[in-house]
Every structure is written in C-alpha cells, then in structure tokens.
Design an enzyme around this catalytic site. Structure first.
Site, PDB file in Angstrom:
ATOM      1  CE  LYS A 105      -1.720  -4.475   3.521  1.00 29.02           C
ATOM      2  NZ  LYS A 105      -2.088  -5.686   2.789  1.00 29.02           N
ATOM      3  CE1 TYR A 119      -3.963  -2.474   5.629  1.00 34.61           C
ATOM      4  CE2 TYR A 119      -3.376  -0.218   5.063  1.00 34.61           C
ATOM      5  CZ  TYR A 119      -3.731  -1.497   4.678  1.00 34.61           C
ATOM      6  OH  TYR A 119      -3.851  -1.795   3.338  1.00 34.61           O
ATOM      7  CB  SER A 171      -0.859  -0.018   1.269  1.00 31.20           C
ATOM      8  OG  SER A 171      -1.490   1.224   1.454  1.00 31.20           O
ATOM      9  CB  ALA A 172       0.248   4.634  -1.324  1.00 31.77           C
TER      10      ALA A 172
END
Ligand code: NAD
Ligand code: WQD
Length: 366
Positions: free
Chosen positions: A160, A156, A128-129
C-alpha cells in the site's frame, strides 16, 4: 458538472460493491472489473436490487494491462477510476509476499499505464491505516493525522505504501509533462484514502461482506460465532495499555466509508488538488471488548470468547484523526458502532451463506 462513468476495480468485493452502489445512487455510471478471486458476481445483482441500476461488469485480472485497454476502449466516457482490487490478508502477505507485490503493485502499474494511454486521469486509491504501522511509537500521534510518518510493518502494508509512492510519482510526472506540452496539467489527480476498520452491511439486509474462505477480521469472526459457525471468539491479548486491556481500533460503517469515496472523487474533479491523502475513520476508538459488547447487544445474547495471547504484528491503537476529510471533503462518518453491528447481524442472519443463497423473500419485497 457532468458526471461520467467511473471504473471500479475490485467492485464485486466488500468496499468496492458499496462504493459502486453509492456512485450509482449519486447518478454516476459504473463499470466494474474484478476477477472474482475474493467475491462473487451475485454482488452485481444485489447492487441492482438496491439501486435499480446495473453496473457493467467485466471479469478482468488487473495484472493484464491489455484487458484494461479493452475496457477503456469500450467505455470512452470513463474519466475516473476507483482502485480497490488487491489481496488484503496481512498474515498471508508474509507467506506469499511476491503474490502481494504482483497483484497490488504490478496490478496498479498496469492500471496507471492503461489509464495514461486512454487519458483517464483521476484515481481514488484504497490505501489503509496499516501504512502508519505503530503510531504509538511517536508522541501525540493518536488519533493519527495524515502527517504521521508512515512505517508499515508487514508486506501487505508495504504494497500500500509503495502504491502511494508510485501513484504520487506518476501523477506529478504527468502534470509536469502535460504542462511542458502547454496543456492543462491539473487534469491528473489522486486521492489516497487511508481507511481504518470497515464494518457493517447494508440496512436492507441484502448486501454485506462475503469473504471467501476463513475470515480474519474481528467482526466477520464475531458474526460467525453468533450464527453458530464458530464456537467462540479468540481475543488476541488483554494486556494492552487500554481501558480494558484489549486493542483499540476505529470501526467505520461501510456506508460512511463508501460515501467517503464519492466525496473524494467529486473533490478531485472539482478542485484538481494533485495528490492528497485523507484518513477515513470516525475518530473514535473502540476496544475488542467494546466490540464484543456492541455486537452481543445487536444479537440479543452474550457471545462466547476466550482471551489468548497477542497476535503477532498487532498494535495497541489505530484511531483516525479524520479532521482533514471533515474539513476539506465536507465528509463525516455519521453512523454509529451500533448501526454497524445491527446491520451486520441483519445481513448475517438473512444470508448465512453470503451471496451463495438468495435472501428471504420478505427482504426482496421491501
Ligand atoms: P475484497 O477482497 O472484498 O475486495 C477486493 C476485490 O478485488 C475482490 O472482489 C477480489 O476478487 C478482487 N481482486 C483481487 N485480485 C484481483 C485481480 N488480480 N484482478 C482483479 N480483481 C482482483 O476487499 P475489501 O475489503 O473490499 O478491500 C478493498 C480494498 O480496500 C483493498 O485494496 C484493500 O486492501 C483495501 N482496504 C481494506 C480494508 C479492510 O479492512 N477491508 C482496510 C483498508 C484498506
Ligand atoms: C481488529 C482487532 C485484533 C480477530 C486489519 C488489517 C488492516 C486493515 C483492517 C486492510 C485487533 C482483534 C481480531 C480475532 C481479536 N485491512 N481480534 N480476535 O488487525 O485492526 O486491521 O484489517 O487494509 O490493514 O491489519 O483488524 O479485524 O483483524 O482486528 O481479538 O479473532 O480485533 O487483535 O485488535 P486489524 P482485525
């Protein structure tokens, strides 16, 4: 090149279902595992409706390694995995971080362990960015290139970033181990795909995002305002250093994002690059007001909103530099923001209850 079966974890969810569709349309066979925590099995019917092909589905929790073993045993032709299954709500990740680490990180360890036992050695991972955190803390890092140092700002995002590190370590170790045994080490490969903000639905109006519970992303919330489920959109801050004071994001059409997985998988199979990260974004930033305007145009009327304070943890600008994916993968986002808004509105109007209701007959007849 022979195309085998691809295991898609989280394949009943938003991005996973569109990727499963793209894989089937490209001639791959698809096996989906999902525990339906944030999705519905109806997704499988819709994928079949559009592609004419039905993916295999198993209700599996990715935290159960032995269940992966059963799936790999039942499908010895699986040679690659695209790993979507995860918990993904930033705010919630701050409330129940252990659940996020258990699902996102431990679940990934279970997957990698089982893959290793079954000699499945290509993995495309949903990063994810959000791993970049606030890239405006550096000079000249907007739009964000892959070499921008990562620095996630919430649990979160840290799951990642942790998974990126675990996958990198495991792939490198496997390549070295295989080489020591005199075998071809290049069989282990991983694509770390850092997506920016996925948006839109299938142009047919029969597949789209169907979040269980309250959505927290901008476009699903705007769609709820348009369909009358929500009185107005709350705009989180108009005091950012942007052209209109609202925050900037890179919204990418879900069909372009799905295609990005297909080309990344093909790249791994053809080029054996080891581990590589690619940004999947358009390279164009849009503000929250741009999005309200674009979605209002798609709906054909203005939508009510109210500006409130900034949301904790939000950053000014998350716009991708997608040059690496453009050059190496030969992939480019082709659809516009307006396509995404029109497709999202068609999906919302025709499926106000998401997958809990059949779409209108005229869409099924097309
Ligand atoms: P989603 O919630 O629609 O899909 C995730 C799927 O994983 C769901 O179908 C859910 O039921 C399943 N799942 C969750 N826990 C599971 C478990 N323990 N076992 C098996 N299945 C489980 O989310 P999405 O938007 O499609 O996101 C897919 C992936 O992309 C996620 O890894 C997410 O973190 C990542 N991502 C999403 C976005 C975004 O904005 N949507 C942006 C960047 C990255
Ligand atoms: C977009 C813009 C908000 C809701 C999140 C995750 C990221 C990735 C994508 C998974 C922001 C504004 C939003 C609202 C608003 N997911 N907004 N009112 O925060 O860019 O990214 O989803 O990996 O990790 O953080 O997406 O859709 O929540 O917000 O004004 O009611 O819309 O402030 O500027 P975000 P978003």
């Amino acid at each position: 090149m022979t195309v085998g079966s691809v295991l898609v974890t989280g394949g009943c969810g938003y991005i996973g279902s569109f990727t499963a569709l793209a894989l089937l349309e490209a001639g791959y066979k698809v096996v989906i595992v999902d525990n339906l925590l944030n999705s519905s099995e109806e997704t499988i019917n819709r994928i079949e409706l559009i592609s004419g092909k039905r993916p295999e589905f198993y209700n599996v929790d990715i935290r159960k390694e032995e269940d992966f073993d059963k799936v790999f045993k039942a499908h010895p032709d699986i040679d690659s995995v695209i790993h979507f299954a995860a918990l993904k709500a930033v705010g919630e990740s701050g409330e129940i971080p252990l659940e996020y680490y258990r699902t996102n990180v431990y679940g990934t360890i279970c997957l990698l362990s089982s893959m290793t036992r079954h000699n499945v050695s290509n993995i495309v991972f949903s990063s994810s960015a959000t791993v970049y955190g606030d890239a405006t803390r550096f000079e000249n890092m907007i739009p964000i290139p892959e070499h921008c140092p990562i620095g996630p700002t919430n649990p979160y995002g840290r799951t990642k970033a942790t998974n990126e590190a675990i996958i990198t370590d495991h792939v490198e170790a496997q390549r070295n181990n295989l080489k020591k045994q005199g075998k071809k080490g290049e069989h282990w490969n991983a694509a770390l795909l850092r997506y920016f903000n996925p948006a839109g639905a299938h142009p047919s109006g029969v597949m789209g995002e169907d979040p269980q519970g309250v959505p927290y992303n901008l476009l699903p919330l705007l769609a709820q305002v348009a369909i009358g489920k929500r009185e107005k959109l709350l705009v989180f801050g108009d005091d950012y250093a942007s052209k209109d004071g609202t925050a900037i994001r890179d919204y990418i059409h879900i069909l372009d994002l799905a295609k990005g997985h297909l080309v990344a998988l093909n790249y791994l199979r053809d080029h054996h690059p080891g581990v590589k990260a690619w940004n999947l974004g358009t390279g164009k930033g849009s503000t929250v007001f741009d999005m309200i305007k674009a979605f209002s145009d798609a709906v054909g009327r203005s939508l009510p909103y109210e500006v409130v304070g900034r949301r904790a943890g939000d950053v000014l600008d998350l716009t991708a530099n997608p040059t690496r994916a453009n050059k190496e993968l030969g992939w480019k986002a082709e659809r516009t923001l307006y396509d995404a808004c029109e497709d999202l509105w068609r999906w919302t109007e025709n499926n106000p209850q998401g997958y809990r209701q059949s779409p209108p007959q005229e869409l099924l007849d097309k």
